[in-house]
Structures are given as C-alpha cells and as structure tokens.
Scaffold this motif. Sequence first.
Motif, PDB file in Angstrom:
ATOM      1  N   PHE A  53       3.024   2.091 -10.324  1.00  0.00           N
ATOM      2  CA  PHE A  53       3.417   2.226  -8.918  1.00  0.00           C
ATOM      3  C   PHE A  53       4.457   3.333  -8.804  1.00  0.00           C
ATOM      4  O   PHE A  53       5.471   3.300  -9.494  1.00  0.00           O
ATOM      5  CB  PHE A  53       3.979   0.896  -8.422  1.00  0.00           C
ATOM      6  CG  PHE A  53       3.915   0.741  -6.936  1.00  0.00           C
ATOM      7  CD1 PHE A  53       2.791   0.208  -6.320  1.00  0.00           C
ATOM      8  CD2 PHE A  53       4.980   1.137  -6.136  1.00  0.00           C
ATOM      9  CE1 PHE A  53       2.738   0.054  -4.945  1.00  0.00           C
ATOM     10  CE2 PHE A  53       4.921   1.011  -4.764  1.00  0.00           C
ATOM     11  CZ  PHE A  53       3.810   0.467  -4.154  1.00  0.00           C
ATOM     12  N   GLN A  58       4.469   7.347  -2.078  1.00  0.00           N
ATOM     13  CA  GLN A  58       4.072   6.069  -1.461  1.00  0.00           C
ATOM     14  C   GLN A  58       3.574   6.276  -0.030  1.00  0.00           C
ATOM     15  O   GLN A  58       2.969   5.388   0.553  1.00  0.00           O
ATOM     16  CB  GLN A  58       5.255   5.097  -1.456  1.00  0.00           C
ATOM     17  CG  GLN A  58       5.742   4.746  -2.852  1.00  0.00           C
ATOM     18  CD  GLN A  58       7.048   3.979  -2.827  1.00  0.00           C
ATOM     19  OE1 GLN A  58       7.590   3.697  -1.760  1.00  0.00           O
ATOM     20  NE2 GLN A  58       7.565   3.659  -4.009  1.00  0.00           N
ATOM     21  N   PHE A  91      -2.439   5.092  -0.071  1.00  0.00           N
ATOM     22  CA  PHE A  91      -1.867   3.753   0.074  1.00  0.00           C
ATOM     23  C   PHE A  91      -2.477   2.975   1.226  1.00  0.00           C
ATOM     24  O   PHE A  91      -2.315   1.770   1.318  1.00  0.00           O
ATOM     25  CB  PHE A  91      -0.341   3.853   0.248  1.00  0.00           C
ATOM     26  CG  PHE A  91       0.358   3.940  -1.076  1.00  0.00           C
ATOM     27  CD1 PHE A  91       0.265   5.092  -1.837  1.00  0.00           C
ATOM     28  CD2 PHE A  91       1.063   2.852  -1.582  1.00  0.00           C
ATOM     29  CE1 PHE A  91       0.884   5.165  -3.064  1.00  0.00           C
ATOM     30  CE2 PHE A  91       1.680   2.924  -2.816  1.00  0.00           C
ATOM     31  CZ  PHE A  91       1.582   4.087  -3.552  1.00  0.00           C
ATOM     32  N   ARG A 142      -1.619  -2.043  -0.985  1.00  0.00           N
ATOM     33  CA  ARG A 142      -0.614  -1.083  -1.448  1.00  0.00           C
ATOM     34  C   ARG A 142       0.497  -0.893  -0.415  1.00  0.00           C
ATOM     35  O   ARG A 142       1.665  -0.699  -0.764  1.00  0.00           O
ATOM     36  CB  ARG A 142      -1.274   0.255  -1.760  1.00  0.00           C
ATOM     37  CG  ARG A 142      -2.190   0.183  -2.975  1.00  0.00           C
ATOM     38  CD  ARG A 142      -2.761   1.521  -3.354  1.00  0.00           C
ATOM     39  NE  ARG A 142      -3.839   1.339  -4.329  1.00  0.00           N
ATOM     40  CZ  ARG A 142      -5.125   1.575  -4.050  1.00  0.00           C
ATOM     41  NH1 ARG A 142      -5.496   2.033  -2.857  1.00  0.00           N
ATOM     42  NH2 ARG A 142      -6.032   1.360  -4.969  1.00  0.00           N
ATOM     43  N   LYS A 198       4.404  -1.461  -1.040  1.00  0.00           N
ATOM     44  CA  LYS A 198       5.379  -0.425  -0.713  1.00  0.00           C
ATOM     45  C   LYS A 198       6.504  -1.019   0.141  1.00  0.00           C
ATOM     46  O   LYS A 198       7.690  -0.781  -0.111  1.00  0.00           O
ATOM     47  CB  LYS A 198       4.665   0.697   0.048  1.00  0.00           C
ATOM     48  CG  LYS A 198       5.571   1.827   0.451  1.00  0.00           C
ATOM     49  CD  LYS A 198       4.861   2.740   1.427  1.00  0.00           C
ATOM     50  CE  LYS A 198       5.874   3.503   2.267  1.00  0.00           C
ATOM     51  NZ  LYS A 198       5.230   4.188   3.379  1.00  0.00           N
TER      52      LYS A 198
END
Lengths: 349, 418, 328
Positions: B335, B342, B347, B360, B364
Amino acid sequence: MASVQFSNLAKSYGDTPIVKEINLDIDHGEFIVLLGPSGCGKSTTLRMLAGLESISGGDIYIGEELVNDLHPIERNIAMVFQSYALYPHMTVEQNIGFSLENLKVEKAERIKLVTNVAEMLELTPLLDRKPKDLSGGQRQRVAMGRAMVRSPEVFLFDEPLSNLDAKLRGQMRKEIKAMHKKVQTTVIYVTHDQVEAMTLADRIVILNEGKIEQIGTPKQIFDQPKNTFVAKFIGAPAMNIFNLSNPKIQHDFGVSMGEHNPVLLGIRPQYLYLNENEVKGVEKAAFVDVEVISSELLGASRHIKCKYQDQTLVVETASHDATVKGIVRLYFNNTQIHLFDENNNTITH
Amino acid sequence: MITFKKTAVSSLLCTALLSNAAYAEQVEITVSSFPNFNQVAEAAVPLFEAKYPNIKVKIISMAYGDHHNAMTTALATGASLPDVMSVEASYIGRFAQSGGLESLNKAPYNSGEFTDQITPFTLPQATSSNGELRAIPADIGPGALFYRQDTLKEAGVTQADLIKDWDSFIEAGVKIKAKTGNYLLANAVDIKDIYIRANLKNGEGIYFDKDHNILVNSPRFKEAFRLAKAARVAGIDARVGAWSAEWTEGLKRGTISSQMMGAWLGGHLEDWIAPDSTGLWRSSQLPNEAFASWGGSFYAIPVKAKHKPEAWEFIKFMTTTKEIQLLGMKEVNAFPSLISAQDDPFFNEEIAYLGGQKARIEWKASSAKIPTVVMDRYDESARQIINDALEQVLEKDADIDTVLAEAEKQIKRKARRR
Amino acid sequence: MNSITSQSVPHKAPAKKGNFWLRKGNKIAPYFFISPFFIIFGVFGLFPLLFSLYLSFHYWEPAAGLAAMEWVGLENYIFAFQDDWFQKSIYNTGVIALKSGIPQHALAIPLAFFIHTSFTRWRNTVIGVYFIPYITSTVAISLVFTTLFSRDFGMVNQVLTSLGNFTIADMKVLSWIFPVENIDWTRPEYTKDMISFVVFWRYVGWNTVLYLSALQTIPRDLYEAAIIDGANRYQQFRYVTLPMLKPMAFFAVTLTIIGNLQLFEEPFIITGGTGGIDQAGKTAAMHMYITAFVESDFGTASAISWILFMIIAGLTWLNHKVLGGSNH
C-alpha cells in the motif's frame, strides 16, 4: 564326574562338513586331549559338547544322559577359553562367582566356594583385582577358577595355553595336571601343541579333516602310529618316510616285500645314530650311508639334514657332534622302523 | 560530542560528493532487501537506471529474519553494509534509535522537502527520540476487517453489527456460531491486539509512552483483556494462530468468517489462501472506530555506506515517485505511503474478488486516520509478556488486574536499560 | 664407529643465496607451514570465544556500532540468573532434555542389541532406516511434524479421535483412553512433549548406530563364557553387554547432554521462533537467540551462553563421574 560319549557326531556348515562321524568313549575322570592341525574340527567338537554349537548329526551323551538339545548350563560342564573370556568389569571374585550367582547359590555358600577355589589356585590376594591388573598366567588361573568353582562333571579346555609364552606354558601345564589329579574330573582338552598333548593326556585323540585318525595313550601314539598322518604329526622333527619303490632302500633297511606289500617306510630322526655303539637292543646294527647337506644346532641337540637316495632325511643327535661333513654312516635298530601299506596304514610286525 | 563531530564531517563529505555527482563515473549501489518487498525494487530498477544512467543498482535479498539479523550484525561491526537498507516496521524502532543510520531530515538530505506528501503516521516510527528521521517509509499496512458476506447473511448479521463496537462484534459472533457453526475470528487474542493499538493518545506507544513509562496496567489493556476473554468464553474464536495450517484452511473453507489484518491480506486471500472464494469476502474498517497498521517498509542509509548521494537518489525515487508507488501496489499489494499515489484513479477501481467493492478507497480513508504510534525498543519484550499474561487469563482464568500488575513488573525488569 | 666418522664428508656450509624457504637454518619457515591451523583457529575459534566472554560483561546495542559498548561488570549474569524467562527456558531445556534424552538411550541400547543379534542380511538396511532422521534437514522434519500434529487436519489427531470414537453398540469403548475431540498440540501443556518426541525420534537412530558399533567390539567369547556360566539372555545383556557398553554410553550420553542443552532448531521451527504459547517450548539456546536478535541485547545473550556453557561443563563432569569410570 561323568563319562562322555560321542556317537556318529557330525557337523557341517551348509554343504561343508567340518566334523564327520566321530565315535569316542571317554571314561570317568579321564584326561582326553583332542589334537590335530588347525581346521581339523577339534574345537568344533568341543563346542558341540559345550552346547555352543548345534549338532548336525549323531548324539552326545554325558553320563547316561543324551545332551543333544540341552542348554549348556544343563549339561553341567565348564569351559576355559583360549582368550580366557574374563568379564573385564568384574573383579576376580565376581568373575569366579558369576556362574554361582546365575545358579542362585546362596551368598554365604557362594563366598565359601569362591574362597576355596581361590585358595587352591593361589588367587586369594588377587580377589579384588580386575582382569586388566593381572598377568597372563594369573588370568589363566582365574579362567580355571571360574570353571572349577561349579564342580562340573566335565571340564573343557579350548587351547587354553596358546596365549602364554613358552616358559609360562610349561608351568601352567603342570598346574593343570595337578588340578586334574586333585579334582579327578573328566577333562577334554583341545590343542594343536603335541607337547601339551603328550604331557597332559591320559589318552590322545588325533583328529584330521573332521575324522579320528587314532586314539591312544601318548606312548601308543608315539611308538605305534596307526598311519603316516599320525606318524608324521607326532614327534619333532617329523618321522623320515621313504618310498620303498627303490630296491636299494629295500635292501638297506632289510625290508622283505612279503605278504603285506609295504609301500612306505618310516624311521624317527631320534632312532638314527652316528655311532654304532649308540644303537641299543640289537647285536648288529643296520646302517645306511648318506651325504650331509646341512646341520642346525638347537641347544641340547642338533638336527642334521642329509641326502639319501634322492630323498632327504633328518637325524637328531647330541649337540657335541660338532662338524659332521661329507658322507657319513647312520646306524639304526631294524625293529624301530615303521612300514605302511598303499593306504598309508601301518603294517604291524 | 564525538558523534556530533562525526556527523559534521560526514555531512561535509556528502555535500562534496553531491556536487561532484554530475561528473562522477558510473557507480554501483547495493540495496539489501527481503521478500516480497524486494520485488518492488526489482521492478523499479530498470526505470531508475534509465533515469540515472550513472547509477547501477544491485539488489541483495535474504529471508525476512535473516535479513534483519544480517543488518544488525553489519551495523554492529560497520562492515559489509549496503548503501540502501530495507527495514520492516517491527525493526524500524530499534534501528532508528541506534545511531547507525543517517539522519535524513538534515542536510544534505533534507527530507523535510517532501515528507508532507507521505502518510503522516509512519514518519514518527522512523524517527529517533531526538527527532532525527532515520528512514523513509516506502509502503504502509492500513488495518482492515475482512469478512465473509455470505456467512453474515446466513446468520442475519450486518457489517454494521460487526463494527459498531466490540460488544456488538462479539454478539454477532455468537449469532454466527449458532446459525452457521462457523467461528467469527481466528483467535480471541486478535481483539486484544487491535484494542491496545486503537485510540492511542498523542505521544503514547502501545506499551510505553515517549518517556518510557509502562502503560500496560491501564484501562486500555484491562478492557482489551476483558473483550478477548469474553470472546473466548462465547466460543466464537477458532483458537488458531495466524499463518498456521488450521488458519489458512479455516479461511479457505469459511469456517473462520472474519480476519482483522493489514489491507494486503486481500491479496493473500485472492492469491493462495482462498482463491475459490471470489465475491464472497468483503472488507471494512476495524470495529469500534479502531485504526491500526500492520507492517510497513522503510528505506535507510547506513552512516558507513559508500555511495550515500546515489543511495539517496534511489530512496527518493522509490518513495516519492507516484508511478513506482503504484507499481508496488500492483506488484505485491504494497500500500503506497505516498499520498499522491493514493489519489490515483486506480484506487477507485472495483475489486472483483471483494464482490466489486471499492475497498482501496476505504483503506486510504483509514490510513489517514491511523494514529501516530511511539515505537520503543522494548516493544517486542513487552508484547511477549502481555501475550503470556493474556494466555493466563484465557486458559487459566487468572484475574486480569493481577496479571497486568505482574506484567508491568516484568516489563520494568526487562526494560532495565534506558 | 670410528671408520664412519673418519669417512664422513666435512660439513658443507649452506649456500647463502638460493631458495629462502629451503635454506637451512631458516627459523621462520616451520612456523609459516603450521600457521594455517593457528590462523583459522584464532579467527574462527578463539576470537569469537574471547569476544563473547568480553561482551558478556558489557551492555551493547549492536545496531549502534562497536563504540557503543558499555562496561557493566557482572550485571548481565546477575540479571540472567534472576530473569524468570531465563529460568523458565532452563527449566524447559531440562524437561525436554530428559524427556527426549532418557528414552533415546533407553530405546537405542536394546534396539542396537536387537539389531546386532537378530539381523544379518538386512542389517545395514535396518540401520540405514533408523539413521535417516538424523541426516534429514531439521526444517523438513519440523514441518512434517507440525503438519502431523495439526489440530484439525493432522494425522495424529485423526488416528487418536477415530480410536476414541470407536463405537460398539452405541458405546465409545475406547474413550477412556483415547480423546474423542481433536487435541490442540500447540497448547503449552503439550509443547514440550511434542518437541521432545521430535528430538527423540531424530536422534534415536544416531545413538543406535553408536551403540551398535560398541556392541560389535564385544568379543563373542564373553557371551559364550556367560552362556556356559548359565546366564540367560537378559543376564547376558545385563552383565555382559551393558557393562561393556559403558565407555560408549559415556560418550553417547555426553553428546546427548551437550546436544539437548543446546537444543535450538527443533523448538525454534516447531514454535515458529516464538517459543510457543506461554513460552512453553522456549529453550535456553532460543532464549539466548531472542535476547540477542530480537531484544538486541548481545551482552546478556553472551552471559547466557556462558552460563549455559558452565551448566553443560558441569553436567558432563557429573556424567563422567557416573559413567566414565575406567574399565579397560
């Protein structure tokens, strides 16, 4: 004490026969020596009697009892091994007492028996030692003590003196003889040493290739060998043996090729003399002329190697006959020659 | 004083080297790493060498434990040190504290220029007690709860029931056990592990605060122990340890219906633990508003490294390049620690294995909320002592207050050198 | 004698020039030729030994470099002795050493005797089979055993519970001796037994081979003498074989003591490097490793290793007193 009887005893490993058809009767208290060259089956015979080796054929009796299938301990025998086989971690006392312990003899009784045997063998001061701290002779005596303590009916000795030096051997021979006199037990003694056999035995059994060649007292064995094997095996140097096909030899030894048709002639080196007057028992000694090849001195005696009619011949004589050379005349008593037939068996006169 | 001098000298040296870098001939730097973190570096090296033709990169990999033992020994003796050292989260506290690594927030490195772009909770892990940043985070492991959607449905339990609070979590477990016969979690110890990490105050570590005070004899631990015990009594844990044969088999067959771990567990589930369960698993945040991290990797430069400027270029490339950070995510589910990575559209993609969930984004979101945890070199000893204490409670019905008081004494004795 | 001396050629002085190494009177060459051993021993034997002794009196955080060493005197030793983890690891080591060591020898001696007396043709094959575990990688062994002892999927539990659940007329007739539910072998009450079993299984063949070689040196005569002396098979074993095996037993037991007290690989892998729940399978050597590499306290770890050394030396001495008495 017990008699021992072998009847048709045989042993083979696979297809290889080691002992063939041995028949032998041993009396109470007799000292029997099994004598023969290595590989003749004498040790195997002894081990079969002891129960250490299975029997391939025939029977063994101790006393009246057939012991073929009995465990060694049930046969009431004792054995002295060539290597002594003393238990290295046990003291002399424990070594001697081990069998009594296995037989569950009471402790007080056990100590008494061990003490007696130790006394008899002069081992008393050594009772607390371990085998590694003993000399060869002492170990030998412990091994005997271990055998004696159980008062077995039969004593077995498997070449017990071969690990000792010559001097000790002589002394141990005497001790064994003395022990036998004292305990009056049947003894079966295996050896390849004819001196031991001659000095110890009541009767000697000569074995060769798994068969008995002759049974007899030491004197019988020496004076009346049944065949050329015994004749050559007993006595040192070995008996001189000639082939009688040569007429000159027949003539020299006065052999008449009569009904028995002798093939071989033998005479011991001790019965050939350099001087005529040494020959005893006859008025006129016979003689042969030979050529000296070599001579070696053995301290008290001298062995002279000679050439006679393309054959060699050995004479044993006193050592002061210093330097004998060239052609010499050897005298002998005609009655001291042995004659053998075509089967190598002795022809009796 | 001596240390200061040394730092000053080496700083001067580095500056000199940096200014000369343009003229330098080709330099080979060594990067020591461990699986499967090394795969990211291996994938990135061709790109790096294309960008910096004067620098060649050689990667040396050893098994996880061996690597860290070897690095410990190398730092101890100052011999056979790599130019770039990879360090895993469990070791970073001790390595950062040791003084064998360069201070990267100082000249000539000046990491301060970009550290605001990195997920904030990780930086303090790599910072020594005197405020020097000794390693740069390369990936992080935001915690998540993975659960079997189908099992929950069968038992009439919702995600909200699981994550509302711990008592609700345990209650849901009882329902699942009654309806389906499946366990809710692998081991009651997991609840304790999450609970003691969650909601830490600023300046607090798990077992110690920043002034090395021992924190285990506290309501946080007592509640953690109480919950673990309650879960055990309720019979909702399979009593297996993570990564054991029973554990993987339980997850595969669905007899264990949830697991709290780093977000990267999703990749393991899909790849080898339960590849046939596509669409059955879901991810959510941890229960009771807990936020925690599992693992994470760092890059550092040993003080005695030979090619520091080049090593620094490599570290910056690995940690601050968006493409490389995404590459790690795609390669080994590492990650990204870089915030801009991110924000990538990647994502927003649906994850088929998790039933089309946009997990994801959730991870995050959690990673932003993970508290800063103070690391301590006696953490490992304390962890062992606390686990032993919990064992007493779970298996031998020992009193929680008593075992924690005893554990505090033990930790005090163990942490005798400060 | 005289003639020899008079004939001998007057001593010729060696040429000053020529090969340095072959020159007569070269005092360096011999030392040069014997130096490899001393260099290797010094670097790989003596130095680590002395360094660890030196280290045991220091506090050292190794990641901080050599300069970070700090003299603490006997503190490491005192701490180790008072540390309940160390005490526990010593206790674990002792229990595992006994539980694996005693059965090892109790089985190896009769087994060797049995192989010695009962096998002729297949003997080497049989020995080989028993010896295989000894030369197999510890990692492989430990993995196989953890699989066998797996709670839900292991063969051991399958066999045990199938026996426990064996039913005749609705009665679980064997349930009083066998479990009816799977046993969790990772529980602390089983950890030591499991490790002991693996260690026992692994080294019994090695000890059998040692005893077998000793048995082969016992002369046949001694057994025959014992047979004649009326000793049955047990008495032959008790009074001939056992005492004759004493020197080998001393050697084998010494190796077992040293090996078991340094036990590391098996418990390390079986417990996943942690020592197991409640540290029930953590041996002294593992504790030393963890102290050094997990807790980063090399000084205390060195002190532990020296304490361990002293314990091993003490036990070996004791063993010498019990078994080492000279017989031969």
